[in-house]
Design a protein around this motif. Structure first.
Motif, PDB file in Angstrom:
ATOM      1  N   GLY A 172      51.456  -9.795  11.442  1.00  0.00           N
ATOM      2  CA  GLY A 172      52.123  -9.972  10.281  1.00  0.00           C
ATOM      3  C   GLY A 172      53.606  -9.186  10.370  1.00  0.00           C
ATOM      4  O   GLY A 172      54.689  -9.624  10.080  1.00  0.00           O
ATOM      5  N   TYR A 173      53.687  -8.048  11.002  1.00  0.00           N
ATOM      6  CA  TYR A 173      54.492  -7.075  11.235  1.00  0.00           C
ATOM      7  C   TYR A 173      55.455  -7.734  12.205  1.00  0.00           C
ATOM      8  O   TYR A 173      56.866  -7.860  11.972  1.00  0.00           O
ATOM      9  CB  TYR A 173      54.159  -5.816  11.506  1.00  0.00           C
ATOM     10  CG  TYR A 173      55.108  -4.868  11.858  1.00  0.00           C
ATOM     11  CD1 TYR A 173      55.883  -4.222  10.705  1.00  0.00           C
ATOM     12  CD2 TYR A 173      55.894  -4.556  13.117  1.00  0.00           C
ATOM     13  CE1 TYR A 173      57.038  -3.201  10.939  1.00  0.00           C
ATOM     14  CE2 TYR A 173      56.723  -3.714  13.418  1.00  0.00           C
ATOM     15  CZ  TYR A 173      57.562  -2.930  12.122  1.00  0.00           C
ATOM     16  OH  TYR A 173      58.355  -2.235  12.466  1.00  0.00           O
ATOM     17  N   TYR A 225      51.147 -13.280   4.783  1.00  0.00           N
ATOM     18  CA  TYR A 225      50.490 -12.071   5.052  1.00  0.00           C
ATOM     19  C   TYR A 225      50.171 -11.234   3.952  1.00  0.00           C
ATOM     20  O   TYR A 225      49.849 -10.199   4.121  1.00  0.00           O
ATOM     21  CB  TYR A 225      51.347 -11.390   6.281  1.00  0.00           C
ATOM     22  CG  TYR A 225      51.424 -12.302   7.289  1.00  0.00           C
ATOM     23  CD1 TYR A 225      50.275 -12.281   8.493  1.00  0.00           C
ATOM     24  CD2 TYR A 225      52.439 -12.954   7.793  1.00  0.00           C
ATOM     25  CE1 TYR A 225      50.369 -13.116   9.263  1.00  0.00           C
ATOM     26  CE2 TYR A 225      52.406 -13.661   8.878  1.00  0.00           C
ATOM     27  CZ  TYR A 225      51.386 -13.794   9.946  1.00  0.00           C
ATOM     28  OH  TYR A 225      51.527 -14.531  10.800  1.00  0.00           O
ATOM     29  N   VAL A 226      50.692 -11.524   2.588  1.00  0.00           N
ATOM     30  CA  VAL A 226      49.996 -10.598   1.589  1.00  0.00           C
ATOM     31  C   VAL A 226      49.047 -11.468   0.944  1.00  0.00           C
ATOM     32  O   VAL A 226      48.014 -11.060   0.512  1.00  0.00           O
ATOM     33  CB  VAL A 226      51.443 -10.844   0.563  1.00  0.00           C
ATOM     34  CG1 VAL A 226      50.716  -9.858  -0.542  1.00  0.00           C
ATOM     35  CG2 VAL A 226      52.489  -9.785   1.280  1.00  0.00           C
ATOM     36  N   TYR A 227      49.535 -12.988   0.871  1.00  0.00           N
ATOM     37  CA  TYR A 227      48.271 -13.829   0.333  1.00  0.00           C
ATOM     38  C   TYR A 227      47.189 -14.451   1.376  1.00  0.00           C
ATOM     39  O   TYR A 227      46.349 -15.327   0.832  1.00  0.00           O
ATOM     40  CB  TYR A 227      48.859 -15.026  -0.747  1.00  0.00           C
ATOM     41  CG  TYR A 227      49.508 -14.503  -1.852  1.00  0.00           C
ATOM     42  CD1 TYR A 227      48.814 -14.063  -3.060  1.00  0.00           C
ATOM     43  CD2 TYR A 227      50.907 -14.113  -1.945  1.00  0.00           C
ATOM     44  CE1 TYR A 227      49.358 -13.819  -4.330  1.00  0.00           C
ATOM     45  CE2 TYR A 227      51.683 -13.659  -3.059  1.00  0.00           C
ATOM     46  CZ  TYR A 227      51.045 -13.693  -4.101  1.00  0.00           C
ATOM     47  OH  TYR A 227      51.315 -12.965  -5.295  1.00  0.00           O
ATOM     48  N   MET A 228      47.528 -13.993   2.503  1.00  0.00           N
ATOM     49  CA  MET A 228      46.582 -14.413   3.545  1.00  0.00           C
ATOM     50  C   MET A 228      46.580 -15.756   3.818  1.00  0.00           C
ATOM     51  O   MET A 228      45.273 -16.301   4.143  1.00  0.00           O
ATOM     52  CB  MET A 228      45.259 -13.458   3.394  1.00  0.00           C
ATOM     53  CG  MET A 228      45.326 -12.076   3.137  1.00  0.00           C
ATOM     54  SD  MET A 228      46.532 -11.424   4.341  1.00  0.00           S
ATOM     55  CE  MET A 228      45.280 -11.076   5.787  1.00  0.00           C
ATOM     56  N   PHE A 255      57.338 -10.883  10.568  1.00  0.00           N
ATOM     57  CA  PHE A 255      58.383 -10.626   9.784  1.00  0.00           C
ATOM     58  C   PHE A 255      59.681 -10.345  10.536  1.00  0.00           C
ATOM     59  O   PHE A 255      60.736 -10.739  10.033  1.00  0.00           O
ATOM     60  CB  PHE A 255      58.163  -9.319   8.926  1.00  0.00           C
ATOM     61  CG  PHE A 255      59.223  -8.611   8.289  1.00  0.00           C
ATOM     62  CD1 PHE A 255      59.839  -9.314   7.014  1.00  0.00           C
ATOM     63  CD2 PHE A 255      59.941  -7.523   8.663  1.00  0.00           C
ATOM     64  CE1 PHE A 255      60.908  -8.731   6.448  1.00  0.00           C
ATOM     65  CE2 PHE A 255      61.267  -6.907   8.141  1.00  0.00           C
ATOM     66  CZ  PHE A 255      61.535  -7.364   6.923  1.00  0.00           C
ATOM     67  N   TRP A 256      59.645  -9.510  11.581  1.00  0.00           N
ATOM     68  CA  TRP A 256      60.906  -9.098  12.346  1.00  0.00           C
ATOM     69  C   TRP A 256      61.132 -10.228  13.372  1.00  0.00           C
ATOM     70  O   TRP A 256      62.520 -10.512  13.505  1.00  0.00           O
ATOM     71  CB  TRP A 256      60.572  -7.955  13.388  1.00  0.00           C
ATOM     72  CG  TRP A 256      60.626  -6.766  12.508  1.00  0.00           C
ATOM     73  CD1 TRP A 256      59.592  -5.735  12.243  1.00  0.00           C
ATOM     74  CD2 TRP A 256      61.893  -6.130  11.860  1.00  0.00           C
ATOM     75  NE1 TRP A 256      60.048  -4.817  11.298  1.00  0.00           N
ATOM     76  CE2 TRP A 256      61.346  -4.835  11.159  1.00  0.00           C
ATOM     77  CE3 TRP A 256      63.191  -6.517  11.835  1.00  0.00           C
ATOM     78  CZ2 TRP A 256      62.267  -4.005  10.607  1.00  0.00           C
ATOM     79  CZ3 TRP A 256      63.919  -5.665  11.167  1.00  0.00           C
ATOM     80  CH2 TRP A 256      63.560  -4.669  10.547  1.00  0.00           C
ATOM     81  N   LEU A 257      60.214 -11.226  13.482  1.00  0.00           N
ATOM     82  CA  LEU A 257      60.765 -12.590  14.115  1.00  0.00           C
ATOM     83  C   LEU A 257      61.704 -13.426  12.927  1.00  0.00           C
ATOM     84  O   LEU A 257      62.797 -13.862  13.527  1.00  0.00           O
ATOM     85  CB  LEU A 257      59.498 -13.300  14.612  1.00  0.00           C
ATOM     86  CG  LEU A 257      59.740 -14.649  15.273  1.00  0.00           C
ATOM     87  CD1 LEU A 257      60.511 -14.359  16.622  1.00  0.00           C
ATOM     88  CD2 LEU A 257      58.470 -15.074  15.690  1.00  0.00           C
ATOM     89  N   SER A 258      61.271 -13.342  11.698  1.00  0.00           N
ATOM     90  CA  SER A 258      62.168 -14.025  10.999  1.00  0.00           C
ATOM     91  C   SER A 258      63.426 -13.346  10.790  1.00  0.00           C
ATOM     92  O   SER A 258      64.349 -13.982  10.334  1.00  0.00           O
ATOM     93  CB  SER A 258      61.379 -14.059   9.399  1.00  0.00           C
ATOM     94  OG  SER A 258      60.155 -14.561   9.379  1.00  0.00           O
ATOM     95  N   ILE A 259      63.533 -12.194  10.716  1.00  0.00           N
ATOM     96  CA  ILE A 259      64.807 -11.313  10.625  1.00  0.00           C
ATOM     97  C   ILE A 259      65.565 -11.741  11.789  1.00  0.00           C
ATOM     98  O   ILE A 259      66.939 -11.954  11.692  1.00  0.00           O
ATOM     99  CB  ILE A 259      64.802  -9.877  10.753  1.00  0.00           C
ATOM    100  CG1 ILE A 259      63.711  -9.333   9.585  1.00  0.00           C
ATOM    101  CG2 ILE A 259      65.800  -9.089  10.750  1.00  0.00           C
ATOM    102  CD1 ILE A 259      64.685  -9.758   8.190  1.00  0.00           C
ATOM    103  N   SER A 260      64.956 -11.755  13.055  1.00  0.00           N
ATOM    104  CA  SER A 260      65.730 -12.206  14.324  1.00  0.00           C
ATOM    105  C   SER A 260      66.395 -13.897  14.086  1.00  0.00           C
ATOM    106  O   SER A 260      67.240 -13.942  14.687  1.00  0.00           O
ATOM    107  CB  SER A 260      64.811 -11.965  15.464  1.00  0.00           C
ATOM    108  OG  SER A 260      63.856 -12.867  15.599  1.00  0.00           O
TER     109      SER A 260
END
Length: 199
Positions: free
Chosen positions: A169-170, A150-153, A173-178
């Protein structure tokens, strides 16, 4: 019931069945990404096919179990990524259905198979032997993958919902944290079972 499930999970025939299914799903997944991979710069190739790479990690976990071993780094990578991309694919297909009002049969198949990915990773968590460095490496891999996506698309292409890429993308990210919190809880906070494969 828990004991019964635990008993089934340790049977060699069941491990072989899961390995065959996951190898087939992994191969299909890489084929599914073929078009996007052909347009992807070489240095990003390893980070693009998220789901098949997650199931590939789990294939190594199953091979280790069949050998009577624990490969903790693969266990950590598998649990985090199976949960993350399993849930992610389900949500993206539901979002596609809500936005377009239609989902082809492949979409429902992907939801079922990806939900199964997440479940199998969680079911085997009591038998994992993940060390802290395994957890850290897998966490870095997972969050780094979000940056690539989501930065380099380089994110998986869903054309019908591409207008929501920032929100996706947001969410990712939080899915990764979970996924990291789930792995910590299942593999560090809870009591782990003794692994013993039954013939």
């Amino acid at each position: 019931m828990v004991f019964s499930i635990s008993w089934v999970l340790k049977q060699r025939w069941f491990l072989w069945l899961l390995l065959i299914i996951n190898v087939g799903g992994t191969i299909y997944g890489y084929i599914w990404y073929e078009g996007q991979l052909s347009r992807t710069p070489n240095h990003f190739l390893i980070f693009v096919p998220d789901s098949p790479t997650a199931s590939l990690f789990f294939c190594f976990v199953l091979v280790a179990f069949l050998l009577g071993k624990n490969w903790g780094l693969f266990e950590s990578l598998a649990l985090i990524t199976l949960y993350k991309y399993g849930i992610w694919a389900v949500v993206m297909n539901i979002l596609t259905l809500l936005v377009t009002g239609y989902l082809p049969w492949e979409g429902y198949m992907l939801m079922a198979s990806h939900l199964a990915m997440a479940i199998q990773g969680i079911l085997y968590a009591p038998f994992y032997r993940i060390k802290w460095w395994h957890f850290v490496v897998a966490g870095v891999w997972t969050l780094h993958n979000d940056v690539i996506d989501y930065v380099y698309m380089m994110y998986p292409v869903y054309h019908s919902i591409s207008m929501y890429v920032k929100e996706i993308g947001y969410f990712t990210f939080w899915l990764s944290i979970s996924a990291l919190f789930l792995t910590y809880y299942l593999c560090f906070a809870k009591r782990r079972l003794q692994w013993s494969i039954k013939n």
